[in-house]
Design a protein around this motif. Structure first.
Motif, PDB file in Angstrom:
ATOM      1  N   GLU A   1       0.873  -1.174   0.000  1.00 28.10           N
ATOM      2  CA  GLU A   1       0.000   0.000   0.000  1.00 28.10           C
ATOM      3  C   GLU A   1       0.903   1.214   0.000  1.00 28.10           C
ATOM      4  O   GLU A   1       1.414   1.611   1.052  1.00 28.10           O
ATOM      5  N   GLY A   2       1.138   1.750  -1.172  1.00 26.70           N
ATOM      6  CA  GLY A   2       2.025   2.895  -1.250  1.00 26.70           C
ATOM      7  C   GLY A   2       1.755   3.724  -2.486  1.00 26.70           C
ATOM      8  O   GLY A   2       1.232   3.222  -3.490  1.00 26.70           O
ATOM      9  N   HIS A   3       2.117   4.991  -2.381  1.00 32.91           N
ATOM     10  CA  HIS A   3       1.974   5.921  -3.503  1.00 32.91           C
ATOM     11  C   HIS A   3       2.860   7.123  -3.180  1.00 32.91           C
ATOM     12  O   HIS A   3       2.900   7.558  -2.023  1.00 32.91           O
ATOM     13  N   PRO A   4       3.559   7.678  -4.182  1.00 31.43           N
ATOM     14  CA  PRO A   4       4.478   8.780  -3.878  1.00 31.43           C
ATOM     15  C   PRO A   4       3.796   9.966  -3.197  1.00 31.43           C
ATOM     16  O   PRO A   4       4.407  10.625  -2.356  1.00 31.43           O
ATOM     17  N   GLN A   5       2.549  10.233  -3.539  1.00 32.11           N
ATOM     18  CA  GLN A   5       1.904  11.399  -2.935  1.00 32.11           C
ATOM     19  C   GLN A   5       1.242  11.096  -1.595  1.00 32.11           C
ATOM     20  O   GLN A   5       1.087  11.983  -0.777  1.00 32.11           O
ATOM     21  N   PHE A   6       0.847   9.853  -1.401  1.00 33.55           N
ATOM     22  CA  PHE A   6       0.038   9.535  -0.212  1.00 33.55           C
ATOM     23  C   PHE A   6       0.735   8.602   0.767  1.00 33.55           C
ATOM     24  O   PHE A   6       0.198   8.341   1.839  1.00 33.55           O
ATOM     25  N   GLY A   7       1.897   8.108   0.424  1.00 32.73           N
ATOM     26  CA  GLY A   7       2.554   7.134   1.298  1.00 32.73           C
ATOM     27  C   GLY A   7       1.672   5.910   1.451  1.00 32.73           C
ATOM     28  O   GLY A   7       1.164   5.368   0.467  1.00 32.73           O
ATOM     29  N   HIS A   8       1.463   5.487   2.715  1.00 28.04           N
ATOM     30  CA  HIS A   8       0.607   4.318   2.964  1.00 28.04           C
ATOM     31  C   HIS A   8      -0.872   4.696   3.047  1.00 28.04           C
ATOM     32  O   HIS A   8      -1.718   3.809   3.130  1.00 28.04           O
ATOM     33  N   ALA A   9      -1.176   5.992   3.103  1.00 28.17           N
ATOM     34  CA  ALA A   9      -2.559   6.417   3.357  1.00 28.17           C
ATOM     35  C   ALA A   9      -3.277   6.633   2.028  1.00 28.17           C
ATOM     36  O   ALA A   9      -3.451   7.761   1.571  1.00 28.17           O
ATOM     37  N   LEU A  10      -3.697   5.545   1.411  1.00 29.77           N
ATOM     38  CA  LEU A  10      -4.276   5.662   0.084  1.00 29.77           C
ATOM     39  C   LEU A  10      -5.727   6.134   0.165  1.00 29.77           C
ATOM     40  O   LEU A  10      -6.519   5.559   0.911  1.00 29.77           O
ATOM     41  N   PRO A  11      -6.080   7.162  -0.622  1.00 29.46           N
ATOM     42  CA  PRO A  11      -7.484   7.572  -0.645  1.00 29.46           C
ATOM     43  C   PRO A  11      -8.353   6.471  -1.263  1.00 29.46           C
ATOM     44  O   PRO A  11      -7.858   5.643  -2.037  1.00 29.46           O
ATOM     45  N   THR A  12      -9.629   6.487  -0.921  1.00 30.69           N
ATOM     46  CA  THR A  12     -10.529   5.423  -1.393  1.00 30.69           C
ATOM     47  C   THR A  12     -10.498   5.302  -2.910  1.00 30.69           C
ATOM     48  O   THR A  12     -10.572   4.194  -3.452  1.00 30.69           O
ATOM     49  N   ALA A  13     -10.373   6.429  -3.602  1.00 31.75           N
ATOM     50  CA  ALA A  13     -10.367   6.379  -5.069  1.00 31.75           C
ATOM     51  C   ALA A  13      -9.194   5.540  -5.574  1.00 31.75           C
ATOM     52  O   ALA A  13      -9.307   4.816  -6.570  1.00 31.75           O
ATOM     53  N   LEU A  14      -8.076   5.620  -4.865  1.00 32.78           N
ATOM     54  CA  LEU A  14      -6.895   4.859  -5.284  1.00 32.78           C
ATOM     55  C   LEU A  14      -7.042   3.379  -4.913  1.00 32.78           C
ATOM     56  O   LEU A  14      -6.603   2.492  -5.650  1.00 32.78           O
ATOM     57  N   LEU A  15      -7.677   3.130  -3.779  1.00 37.06           N
ATOM     58  CA  LEU A  15      -7.940   1.734  -3.408  1.00 37.06           C
ATOM     59  C   LEU A  15      -8.834   1.090  -4.466  1.00 37.06           C
ATOM     60  O   LEU A  15      -8.620  -0.057  -4.881  1.00 37.06           O
ATOM     61  N   LEU A  16      -9.803   1.867  -4.926  1.00 33.57           N
ATOM     62  CA  LEU A  16     -10.700   1.350  -5.964  1.00 33.57           C
ATOM     63  C   LEU A  16      -9.935   1.141  -7.264  1.00 33.57           C
ATOM     64  O   LEU A  16     -10.093   0.127  -7.944  1.00 33.57           O
ATOM     65  N   GLU A  17      -9.066   2.101  -7.580  1.00 36.11           N
ATOM     66  CA  GLU A  17      -8.285   1.957  -8.814  1.00 36.11           C
ATOM     67  C   GLU A  17      -7.450   0.673  -8.756  1.00 36.11           C
ATOM     68  O   GLU A  17      -7.401  -0.087  -9.724  1.00 36.11           O
ATOM     69  N   ASP A  18      -6.813   0.421  -7.620  1.00 34.76           N
ATOM     70  CA  ASP A  18      -5.987  -0.786  -7.499  1.00 34.76           C
ATOM     71  C   ASP A  18      -6.828  -2.053  -7.672  1.00 34.76           C
ATOM     72  O   ASP A  18      -6.427  -2.987  -8.365  1.00 34.76           O
ATOM     73  N   ALA A  19      -7.981  -2.061  -7.023  1.00 35.12           N
ATOM     74  CA  ALA A  19      -8.830  -3.260  -7.109  1.00 35.12           C
ATOM     75  C   ALA A  19      -9.319  -3.447  -8.547  1.00 35.12           C
ATOM     76  O   ALA A  19      -9.300  -4.559  -9.087  1.00 35.12           O
ATOM     77  N   GLN A  20      -9.741  -2.339  -9.174  1.00 42.31           N
ATOM     78  CA  GLN A  20     -10.218  -2.450 -10.563  1.00 42.31           C
ATOM     79  C   GLN A  20      -9.101  -2.915 -11.489  1.00 42.31           C
ATOM     80  O   GLN A  20      -9.306  -3.717 -12.388  1.00 42.31           O
ATOM     81  N   ARG A  21      -7.905  -2.392 -11.246  1.00 40.69           N
ATOM     82  CA  ARG A  21      -6.783  -2.773 -12.113  1.00 40.69           C
ATOM     83  C   ARG A  21      -6.429  -4.241 -11.938  1.00 40.69           C
ATOM     84  O   ARG A  21      -6.062  -4.918 -12.890  1.00 40.69           O
ATOM     85  N   LEU A  22      -6.510  -4.734 -10.702  1.00 36.72           N
ATOM     86  CA  LEU A  22      -6.229  -6.162 -10.488  1.00 36.72           C
ATOM     87  C   LEU A  22      -7.211  -7.000 -11.294  1.00 36.72           C
ATOM     88  O   LEU A  22      -6.832  -7.988 -11.932  1.00 36.72           O
TER      89      LEU A  22
ATOM     90  N   PRO B   1      -8.896  -2.122   5.257  1.00 35.21           N
ATOM     91  CA  PRO B   1     -10.199  -2.802   5.230  1.00 35.21           C
ATOM     92  C   PRO B   1     -11.090  -2.347   4.071  1.00 35.21           C
ATOM     93  O   PRO B   1     -11.921  -3.108   3.573  1.00 35.21           O
ATOM     94  N   ARG B   2     -10.896  -1.100   3.626  1.00 33.99           N
ATOM     95  CA  ARG B   2     -11.709  -0.628   2.489  1.00 33.99           C
ATOM     96  C   ARG B   2     -11.266  -1.300   1.199  1.00 33.99           C
ATOM     97  O   ARG B   2     -12.056  -1.529   0.292  1.00 33.99           O
ATOM     98  N   PHE B   3      -9.996  -1.666   1.114  1.00 32.54           N
ATOM     99  CA  PHE B   3      -9.523  -2.439  -0.038  1.00 32.54           C
ATOM    100  C   PHE B   3     -10.104  -3.855   0.047  1.00 32.54           C
ATOM    101  O   PHE B   3     -10.569  -4.410  -0.947  1.00 32.54           O
ATOM    102  N   LEU B   4     -10.124  -4.417   1.271  1.00 29.42           N
ATOM    103  CA  LEU B   4     -10.705  -5.756   1.436  1.00 29.42           C
ATOM    104  C   LEU B   4     -12.198  -5.738   1.097  1.00 29.42           C
ATOM    105  O   LEU B   4     -12.718  -6.697   0.526  1.00 29.42           O
ATOM    106  N   ASP B   5     -12.883  -4.645   1.448  1.00 32.51           N
ATOM    107  CA  ASP B   5     -14.302  -4.531   1.068  1.00 32.51           C
ATOM    108  C   ASP B   5     -14.451  -4.645  -0.445  1.00 32.51           C
ATOM    109  O   ASP B   5     -15.364  -5.309  -0.953  1.00 32.51           O
ATOM    110  N   LEU B   6     -13.548  -3.988  -1.169  1.00 34.34           N
ATOM    111  CA  LEU B   6     -13.609  -4.029  -2.636  1.00 34.34           C
ATOM    112  C   LEU B   6     -13.300  -5.436  -3.137  1.00 34.34           C
ATOM    113  O   LEU B   6     -13.924  -5.917  -4.087  1.00 34.34           O
ATOM    114  N   CYS B   7     -12.341  -6.100  -2.502  1.00 42.11           N
ATOM    115  CA  CYS B   7     -12.024  -7.482  -2.901  1.00 42.11           C
ATOM    116  C   CYS B   7     -13.226  -8.388  -2.661  1.00 42.11           C
ATOM    117  O   CYS B   7     -13.521  -9.267  -3.465  1.00 42.11           O
ATOM    118  N   ASP B   8     -13.929  -8.154  -1.533  1.00 42.07           N
ATOM    119  CA  ASP B   8     -15.148  -8.927  -1.258  1.00 42.07           C
ATOM    120  C   ASP B   8     -16.140  -8.758  -2.407  1.00 42.07           C
ATOM    121  O   ASP B   8     -16.781  -9.709  -2.837  1.00 42.07           O
TER     122      ASP B   8
END
Ligand code: ADA
Length: 571
Positions: free
Chosen positions: A280-301, A318-325
């Motif tokens: 869980e990382g991003h140059p602008q957000f570090g480990h604190a990924l905004p929900t939009a980015l969590l969604l982008e990661d899940a969609q890209r997977l 947990p919000r990423f896990l919600d998307l995986c669910d």
């Protein structure tokens, strides 16, 4: 904290926003008098303070301040989704709690406080200190950002509250689910009504006589007609529980995970796990990924043809896990860890810290149907008999906490490993064609490895394999670090592994590039200060390999089934 509303009745104050902030630097936290702290700056919660321009790359003690509002005098619960990586929490100048380790939620129940406003101060330290915070160490191959990195909240619990709920499918055929509910109360609640609804349909209503101030209620629910959860059809069952005047919403998936021979089964169907490792990382957000980015990661997977993601090397949001669910992505959830040898694994303080962290991981993720595998201790001393007790203890703890999922660990020393018998699933990290040998030798290297592990008769996952590629480096000679080399290596890997009946899972290292430690010597093999083995760069822009792997992952599943049939002589 989640991607859906968790309460209809319980009042929850979301503490996300802009808090007061002070970078204290090289100060000893024990020397800080919080009553005299000045807050000249502001900081977003959740965020990594050291990913913001003003504090980029800085390590030290910081202080956060905000106001809490207590609705009344009844107990309230203060929850942090994750704080990196040590913190001490003060309410009106009095210490409430201390916590170590990022990436897991923790809470404190506040029972004595007046109605109205109160001052919350959180001292957060992102410095490395193996005594105080043995879970985060500087040599790991990722950059440890700091701050209050996942959402925080204050909830009014009232006089009787639902402490936690766990739902485990015990028989998917009859839709039988074991429900256990822990409650707390300020005084023995007496007559209390419990109502459980599944998909808005009442499945349990009971009048209870609660004589204790805390306890566990256990039920078996038969959710007739409930849909099954599977990667192909990730149908979730919304659950709404009401106990007295408190309530909780969660979503469960009716599904059983089981290991049989060399297969991982979901509702008795063998799974082919194809995917990536994800930090869980991003140059602008570090480990604190905004929900939009969590969604982008899940969609890209999903777009990349994946069915599987290994949360490397710590529990995912947990919000990423919600998307995986919701998307049917299968998840390996593991504790924070990276190449620990006897120095750590024989150190009681380290093992205890792992154990506490592992409890938090399980408590935070246990109801996610997407999580099918628990893991510990990435690439650690599993070849050293002195380290075996730590493996026994941590894997044993995982089984005790949740017997409904298999347990594993990723070994990078499979030929000398002395702990593989302790795992339900054998997982191996290997880098043929990158750290050793050339691409042409991959089939031979992997063949030798799989043959060596075959006597274990357990499901086998290639939990890491990959090559570095500098984004945009299109080398006419297609040498190491070029996008073409990475694409060619991963093509050879995926072709070989998908035709190998002894392997049921593949997690390529890695989904996107992540920043690494700034400490030598690792940094010297990490151009740009990044681990460049992503098939996406750190901004999620695809490299050549992305499409190559996608095409191979999307080839029909029959391919592996045919290989299994060839191997086992079944049809
Ligand atoms: C290891 C480790 C990863 C990463 C990888 C690499 O297998 O588990 O975190 O460091 O090597 O890139 O070399």
């Amino acid at each position: 904290m989640r991607n859906f509303r968790q309460h209809d009745v319980r009042f929850v104050q979301d503490l996300s926003g802009v808090w007061n902030f002070n970078f204290l630097g090289t100060v000893d936290p024990d020397a800080v008098d919080v009553s005299t702290l000045q807050f000249g700056d502001r900081m977003v919660v959740p965020a990594c303070f050291d990913a913001t321009p003003r504090y980029a790359g800085q390590r030290g003690l910081v202080a956060y301040h905000t106001k809490l509002r207590f609705r009344d005098k009844t107990p309230h619960r203060l929850t942090f989704g994750s704080v990196h990586h040590w913190c001490r929490v003060f309410l009106n100048g009095v210490v409430l709690a201390e916590h170590i380790g990022g990436f897991t939620p923790f809470h404190m129940d506040i029972t004595t406080h007046p109605q109205g406003e109160a001052d919350l101060v959180v001292l957060v330290d992102n410095r490395f200190d193996s005594e105080r915070c043995p879970l985060h160490l500087e040599y790991f191959d990722w950059y440890h950002y700091g701050g209050i990195t996942r959402p925080a909240s204050l909830a009014r619990l009232g006089p009787l509250w639902i402490d936690s709920v766990r739902a485990t499918t015990t028989d998917y055929r009859t839709r039988r689910v074991a429900l256990s509910l822990d409650y707390g109360a300020i005084r023995a609640p007496g007559p209390t009504e419990l109502v459980v609804c599944c998909d808005e349909r009442e499945v349990l209503r009971e009048r209870l006589e609660l004589k204790e101030t805390s306890g566990r209620l256990e039920y078996t629910l038969e959710l007739f007609g409930a849909p099954l959860w599977s990667p192909e059809s990730p149908e979730l069952c919304p659950l709404h529980i009401r106990l007295g005047e408190d309530d909780l919403r969660d979503r469960i998936g009716v599904r059983e995970v089981r290991v049989a021979g060399r297969e991982i089964l979901i509702n008795d169907q063998p799974q082919e796990l194809l995917g990536y490792n994800r930090h869980e990382g991003h140059p602008q957000f570090g480990h604190a990924l905004p929900t939009a980015l969590l969604l982008e990661d899940a969609q890209r997977l999903k777009d990349a043809g994946c069915t599987f993601v290994r949360g490397s090397h710590y529990p995912q949001d947990p919000r990423f896990l919600d998307l995986c669910d919701e998307l049917g992505l299968l998840v390996w959830s593991e504790t924070i860890g990276w190449q620990h040898e006897a120095e750590h694994l024989c150190n009681a303080r380290f093992v205890e810290a792992q154990e506490r962290h592992l409890h938090e991981m399980v408590a935070g993720a246990v109801n996610h149907p997407s999580v099918i595998l628990w893991g510990v201790l990435n690439e650690s001393g599993s070849d050293d008999p002195a380290c075996r007790p730590a493996y026994e203890r941590l894997l044993g703890q995982l089984r005790l906490l949740d017997g409904s999922r298999p347990v594993t660990y990723a070994t990078n020393r499979p030929f000398k490993d002395v702990c593989l018998d302790l795992a339900d699933v054998v997982s191996v990290n290997t880098y043929p064609g990158w750290y050793e040998g050339e691409i042409e030798a991959i089939p031979e290297a992997l063949g030798r490895l799989f043959a060596h592990l075959a006597p274990h008769e357990k499901p086998l996952i290639v939990s890491e394999i990959g090559a570095g590629a500098l984004p945009g480096w299109h080398d006419p000679l297609a040498g190491r670090w070029s996008e073409a080399y990475q694409a060619a290596l991963l093509e050879a890997v995926v072709r070989f592994v998908r035709n190998e009946p002894r392997v049921c899972g593949l997690a390529i290292w890695q989904f996107f590039d992540v920043r690494t430690t700034s400490a030598p010597p690792r940094i010297l093999g990490r151009p740009r200060s990044f681990n460049n083995k992503g098939v996406l760069d750190e901004y999620r822009r695809p490299k050549e390999a992305y499409k190559v792997v996608k095409r191979l992952f999307e080839e029909p599943k029959e391919r592996r089934s045919q290989a299994v049939e060839r191997e086992t002589g079944t049809k």
